[in-house]
Design an enzyme around this catalytic site. Structure first.
Site, mmCIF file in Angstrom:
data_model
loop_
_atom_site.group_PDB
_atom_site.id
_atom_site.type_symbol
_atom_site.label_atom_id
_atom_site.label_comp_id
_atom_site.label_asym_id
_atom_site.label_seq_id
_atom_site.Cartn_x
_atom_site.Cartn_y
_atom_site.Cartn_z
ATOM 1 N N GLU A 87 17.663 2.898 15.697
ATOM 2 C CA GLU A 87 16.794 1.939 16.385
ATOM 3 C C GLU A 87 16.145 0.938 15.434
ATOM 4 O O GLU A 87 15.925 -0.205 15.805
ATOM 5 C CB GLU A 87 15.722 2.678 17.190
ATOM 6 C CG GLU A 87 16.251 3.358 18.429
ATOM 7 C CD GLU A 87 16.579 2.395 19.558
ATOM 8 O OE1 GLU A 87 16.063 1.262 19.574
ATOM 9 O OE2 GLU A 87 17.364 2.790 20.433
ATOM 10 N N PRO A 109 1.136 14.322 28.786
ATOM 11 C CA PRO A 109 1.681 15.614 29.200
ATOM 12 C C PRO A 109 1.298 16.080 30.600
ATOM 13 O O PRO A 109 1.809 17.097 31.059
ATOM 14 C CB PRO A 109 1.150 16.577 28.130
ATOM 15 C CG PRO A 109 -0.097 15.935 27.636
ATOM 16 C CD PRO A 109 0.158 14.452 27.711
ATOM 17 N N GLU A 133 21.040 -5.730 25.308
ATOM 18 C CA GLU A 133 21.094 -6.981 26.083
ATOM 19 C C GLU A 133 19.866 -7.201 26.962
ATOM 20 O O GLU A 133 19.557 -8.334 27.297
ATOM 21 C CB GLU A 133 22.374 -7.049 26.912
ATOM 22 C CG GLU A 133 22.519 -5.950 27.952
ATOM 23 C CD GLU A 133 23.861 -5.998 28.651
ATOM 24 O OE1 GLU A 133 23.864 -5.841 29.881
ATOM 25 O OE2 GLU A 133 24.888 -6.188 27.983
#
Length: 175
Positions: A87, A109, A133
């Protein structure tokens, strides 16, 4: 807790939602809609000058542009560090030689099982970003003082960025 039932409500490429029913050892019952997410990796790129690279993108759920640490969803079969490395290149074009885990946490949580893992990325080399994209990402380097001011003034509202920055400040003081 003993899970009595779990019914899938919806599924998409990012998460699944179930309606869960459970009891604790004392017989207390709880029913909740739970969002099941594979987890996220968050990167805190810091250059040799101590500047932090943030990304800015429009977040539809927040209905605004946010400055935040780059992050991405852990793909099936991936470890969070693998995701972080992939990433970082996709969103910023940078590669890091050194990686260190800063934090792991559950952002919400009460209804979400997503675990976020934040990594410090250093010894950076620039490259070409290849965002997905559906992503429009702006990047910018910030000093620690600028980010601290942005957090204090409410210009950075993203939890992972707040946690990552504060953990980094603590981590870097111990070195």
């Amino acid at each position: 807790m003993k899970l009595l039932s779990s019914k899938e409500i919806t599924r998409n490429r990012i998460f699944t939602v179930t309606e869960d029913h459970a009891t604790d050892p004392g017989g207390f019952e709880i029913k909740r809609a739970i969002v099941h997410h594979g987890g996220s990796a968050v990167m805190m790129p810091v250059d040799e000058k101590g500047r932090i690279l943030l990304v800015r993108q429009y977040r539809l759920s927040a209905r605004q542009y946010l400055w935040e640490l780059p992050a991405g969803t852990v793909d099936p079969g991936e470890k969070p560090l693998q995701t972080a490395k992939r990433e970082l290149v996709e969103e910023t074009g940078y590669r890091a030689k050194k990686w260190a885990k800063l934090a792991e946490f559950y952002p919400s949580p009460g209804f979400l099982n997503e675990k976020m893992t934040i990594y410090l990325a250093t010894e950076l080399a620039a490259g070409v970003a290849t965002p997905m994209e559906d992503e429009r990402i702006e990047t910018r380097w910030f000093t620690s003082k600028e980010i601290d001011s942005m957090i204090q003034s409410g210009k950075i509202l993203d939890a992972k960025t707040n946690i990552g920055f504060l953990r980094w400040k603590r981590y870097s003081k111990r070195k």
